[in-house]
Design a protein around this motif. Sequence first.
Motif, PDB file in Angstrom:
ATOM      1  N   TYR A 106      11.459 -37.175  49.532  1.00  0.00           N
ATOM      2  CA  TYR A 106      12.448 -38.190  49.222  1.00  0.00           C
ATOM      3  C   TYR A 106      12.161 -38.913  47.918  1.00  0.00           C
ATOM      4  O   TYR A 106      11.105 -38.765  47.316  1.00  0.00           O
ATOM      5  CB  TYR A 106      12.511 -39.232  50.340  1.00  0.00           C
ATOM      6  CG  TYR A 106      13.325 -38.800  51.530  1.00  0.00           C
ATOM      7  CD1 TYR A 106      14.662 -38.474  51.404  1.00  0.00           C
ATOM      8  CD2 TYR A 106      12.747 -38.722  52.780  1.00  0.00           C
ATOM      9  CE1 TYR A 106      15.402 -38.080  52.493  1.00  0.00           C
ATOM     10  CE2 TYR A 106      13.488 -38.331  53.889  1.00  0.00           C
ATOM     11  CZ  TYR A 106      14.820 -38.014  53.731  1.00  0.00           C
ATOM     12  OH  TYR A 106      15.546 -37.627  54.819  1.00  0.00           O
ATOM     13  N   SER A 107      13.139 -39.766  47.544  1.00  0.00           N
ATOM     14  CA  SER A 107      12.983 -40.632  46.389  1.00  0.00           C
ATOM     15  C   SER A 107      11.786 -41.549  46.629  1.00  0.00           C
ATOM     16  O   SER A 107      11.329 -41.715  47.757  1.00  0.00           O
ATOM     17  CB  SER A 107      14.243 -41.468  46.194  1.00  0.00           C
ATOM     18  OG  SER A 107      14.402 -42.355  47.287  1.00  0.00           O
ATOM     19  N   LEU A 108      11.336 -42.180  45.575  1.00  0.00           N
ATOM     20  CA  LEU A 108      10.124 -42.993  45.682  1.00  0.00           C
ATOM     21  C   LEU A 108      10.247 -44.123  46.694  1.00  0.00           C
ATOM     22  O   LEU A 108       9.310 -44.384  47.440  1.00  0.00           O
ATOM     23  CB  LEU A 108       9.740 -43.543  44.312  1.00  0.00           C
ATOM     24  CG  LEU A 108       9.220 -42.497  43.327  1.00  0.00           C
ATOM     25  CD1 LEU A 108       8.973 -43.130  41.967  1.00  0.00           C
ATOM     26  CD2 LEU A 108       7.948 -41.857  43.847  1.00  0.00           C
ATOM     27  N   GLY A 109      11.379 -44.807  46.758  1.00  0.00           N
ATOM     28  CA  GLY A 109      11.533 -45.906  47.710  1.00  0.00           C
ATOM     29  C   GLY A 109      11.415 -45.423  49.142  1.00  0.00           C
ATOM     30  O   GLY A 109      10.712 -46.016  49.964  1.00  0.00           O
ATOM     31  N   LYS A 110      12.090 -44.341  49.461  1.00  0.00           N
ATOM     32  CA  LYS A 110      12.031 -43.782  50.816  1.00  0.00           C
ATOM     33  C   LYS A 110      10.648 -43.185  51.060  1.00  0.00           C
ATOM     34  O   LYS A 110      10.120 -43.260  52.166  1.00  0.00           O
ATOM     35  CB  LYS A 110      13.125 -42.721  50.980  1.00  0.00           C
ATOM     36  CG  LYS A 110      13.265 -42.199  52.380  1.00  0.00           C
ATOM     37  CD  LYS A 110      13.821 -43.243  53.324  1.00  0.00           C
ATOM     38  CE  LYS A 110      14.135 -42.646  54.669  1.00  0.00           C
ATOM     39  NZ  LYS A 110      14.554 -43.614  55.650  1.00  0.00           N
ATOM     40  N   ALA A 111      10.060 -42.606  50.021  1.00  0.00           N
ATOM     41  CA  ALA A 111       8.719 -42.030  50.160  1.00  0.00           C
ATOM     42  C   ALA A 111       7.713 -43.120  50.527  1.00  0.00           C
ATOM     43  O   ALA A 111       6.839 -42.902  51.369  1.00  0.00           O
ATOM     44  CB  ALA A 111       8.298 -41.333  48.870  1.00  0.00           C
ATOM     45  N   ALA A 112       7.845 -44.289  49.922  1.00  0.00           N
ATOM     46  CA  ALA A 112       6.927 -45.401  50.227  1.00  0.00           C
ATOM     47  C   ALA A 112       7.087 -45.816  51.688  1.00  0.00           C
ATOM     48  O   ALA A 112       6.092 -46.019  52.395  1.00  0.00           O
ATOM     49  CB  ALA A 112       7.194 -46.584  49.298  1.00  0.00           C
ATOM     50  N   GLU A 113       8.319 -45.906  52.157  1.00  0.00           N
ATOM     51  CA  GLU A 113       8.582 -46.296  53.544  1.00  0.00           C
ATOM     52  C   GLU A 113       7.970 -45.287  54.524  1.00  0.00           C
ATOM     53  O   GLU A 113       7.309 -45.664  55.491  1.00  0.00           O
ATOM     54  CB  GLU A 113      10.098 -46.366  53.754  1.00  0.00           C
ATOM     55  CG  GLU A 113      10.533 -46.685  55.156  1.00  0.00           C
ATOM     56  CD  GLU A 113      12.047 -46.583  55.310  1.00  0.00           C
ATOM     57  OE1 GLU A 113      12.484 -46.204  56.406  1.00  0.00           O
ATOM     58  OE2 GLU A 113      12.781 -46.885  54.347  1.00  0.00           O
ATOM     59  N   LEU A 114       8.152 -44.008  54.230  1.00  0.00           N
ATOM     60  CA  LEU A 114       7.639 -42.977  55.132  1.00  0.00           C
ATOM     61  C   LEU A 114       6.126 -42.828  55.017  1.00  0.00           C
ATOM     62  O   LEU A 114       5.448 -42.553  56.006  1.00  0.00           O
ATOM     63  CB  LEU A 114       8.351 -41.657  54.887  1.00  0.00           C
ATOM     64  CG  LEU A 114       9.811 -41.665  55.343  1.00  0.00           C
ATOM     65  CD1 LEU A 114      10.572 -40.499  54.751  1.00  0.00           C
ATOM     66  CD2 LEU A 114       9.905 -41.663  56.854  1.00  0.00           C
ATOM     67  N   SER A 115       5.587 -43.015  53.825  1.00  0.00           N
ATOM     68  CA  SER A 115       4.130 -42.973  53.662  1.00  0.00           C
ATOM     69  C   SER A 115       3.489 -44.116  54.439  1.00  0.00           C
ATOM     70  O   SER A 115       2.439 -43.944  55.051  1.00  0.00           O
ATOM     71  CB  SER A 115       3.741 -43.053  52.184  1.00  0.00           C
ATOM     72  OG  SER A 115       4.105 -41.872  51.512  1.00  0.00           O
ATOM     73  N   LYS A 116       4.140 -45.281  54.441  1.00  0.00           N
ATOM     74  CA  LYS A 116       3.636 -46.421  55.216  1.00  0.00           C
ATOM     75  C   LYS A 116       3.659 -46.090  56.708  1.00  0.00           C
ATOM     76  O   LYS A 116       2.692 -46.359  57.422  1.00  0.00           O
ATOM     77  CB  LYS A 116       4.454 -47.683  54.937  1.00  0.00           C
ATOM     78  CG  LYS A 116       3.949 -48.889  55.733  1.00  0.00           C
ATOM     79  CD  LYS A 116       4.722 -50.138  55.422  1.00  0.00           C
ATOM     80  CE  LYS A 116       4.255 -51.372  56.139  1.00  0.00           C
ATOM     81  NZ  LYS A 116       3.359 -51.284  57.248  1.00  0.00           N
ATOM     82  N   LYS A 117       4.740 -45.477  57.162  1.00  0.00           N
ATOM     83  CA  LYS A 117       4.836 -45.100  58.577  1.00  0.00           C
ATOM     84  C   LYS A 117       3.730 -44.106  58.929  1.00  0.00           C
ATOM     85  O   LYS A 117       3.078 -44.233  59.967  1.00  0.00           O
ATOM     86  CB  LYS A 117       6.210 -44.511  58.887  1.00  0.00           C
ATOM     87  CG  LYS A 117       6.399 -44.165  60.352  1.00  0.00           C
ATOM     88  CD  LYS A 117       7.817 -43.716  60.652  1.00  0.00           C
ATOM     89  CE  LYS A 117       7.974 -43.399  62.133  1.00  0.00           C
ATOM     90  NZ  LYS A 117       9.346 -43.043  62.480  1.00  0.00           N
ATOM     91  N   ALA A 118       3.510 -43.131  58.045  1.00  0.00           N
ATOM     92  CA  ALA A 118       2.452 -42.146  58.283  1.00  0.00           C
ATOM     93  C   ALA A 118       1.088 -42.828  58.303  1.00  0.00           C
ATOM     94  O   ALA A 118       0.258 -42.572  59.181  1.00  0.00           O
ATOM     95  CB  ALA A 118       2.497 -41.054  57.215  1.00  0.00           C
ATOM     96  N   CYS A 119       0.854 -43.709  57.342  1.00  0.00           N
ATOM     97  CA  CYS A 119      -0.423 -44.429  57.263  1.00  0.00           C
ATOM     98  C   CYS A 119      -0.638 -45.285  58.507  1.00  0.00           C
ATOM     99  O   CYS A 119      -1.699 -45.231  59.128  1.00  0.00           O
ATOM    100  CB  CYS A 119      -0.442 -45.292  56.005  1.00  0.00           C
ATOM    101  SG  CYS A 119      -1.956 -46.252  55.779  1.00  0.00           S
ATOM    102  N   ASP A 120       0.380 -46.038  58.886  1.00  0.00           N
ATOM    103  CA  ASP A 120       0.281 -46.893  60.074  1.00  0.00           C
ATOM    104  C   ASP A 120       0.045 -46.070  61.330  1.00  0.00           C
ATOM    105  O   ASP A 120      -0.563 -46.549  62.288  1.00  0.00           O
ATOM    106  CB  ASP A 120       1.539 -47.742  60.241  1.00  0.00           C
ATOM    107  CG  ASP A 120       1.682 -48.817  59.177  1.00  0.00           C
ATOM    108  OD1 ASP A 120       0.703 -49.092  58.449  1.00  0.00           O
ATOM    109  OD2 ASP A 120       2.793 -49.384  59.061  1.00  0.00           O
TER     110      ASP A 120
END
Length: 163
Positions: A106-120
């Motif tokens: 995804y785009s960077l904004g969505k990537a940040a949201e999903l990376s946070k979900k993965a990290c959490d």
Amino acid sequence: MKKVVAILVCAVVLLVGDKSGIESSFGAEKTYEQGKAFYDNKEYDKAFESFKKACDGGNMRACFNLGAMYEYGNGVEKNEQKAAELYKKACDGGEMLGCYNLGNMYSLGKAAELSKKACDGGEMAGCYNLGVMYADGDGVEKNEQKAAELLKKACDGGEMLGC
């Protein structure tokens, strides 16, 4: 006495009666393991069928693997839309690698949201990606302290790129 009988009947039904949930869970896991063996042997057609059956049976790691097969065209025609759908299914079902790979698509904004979900959710590669995003200000506001915290978390969790 009626309560005791009712409880015993419920227990028997749970243990013996409708095994579909338990059996499908174990069956999906077994089918997933078969799919991994087929994939490792580069028997992609058989791996695809096993992963599809396991994914349909609720095994989210199998859904993730199907997504990867579609993303990279291993044994199937490359189809990034189908890959994204399967990664989302895996992510929504609790498979954090699905969140991680979906975020990378995804785009960077969505990537940040999903990376946070993965990290959490305990996926250290997601923590690493999010840390780099904070360090560079890509898709999130630049924050070197937050970047350092996430990279340390990734490193401490075994993601050597964070070290």
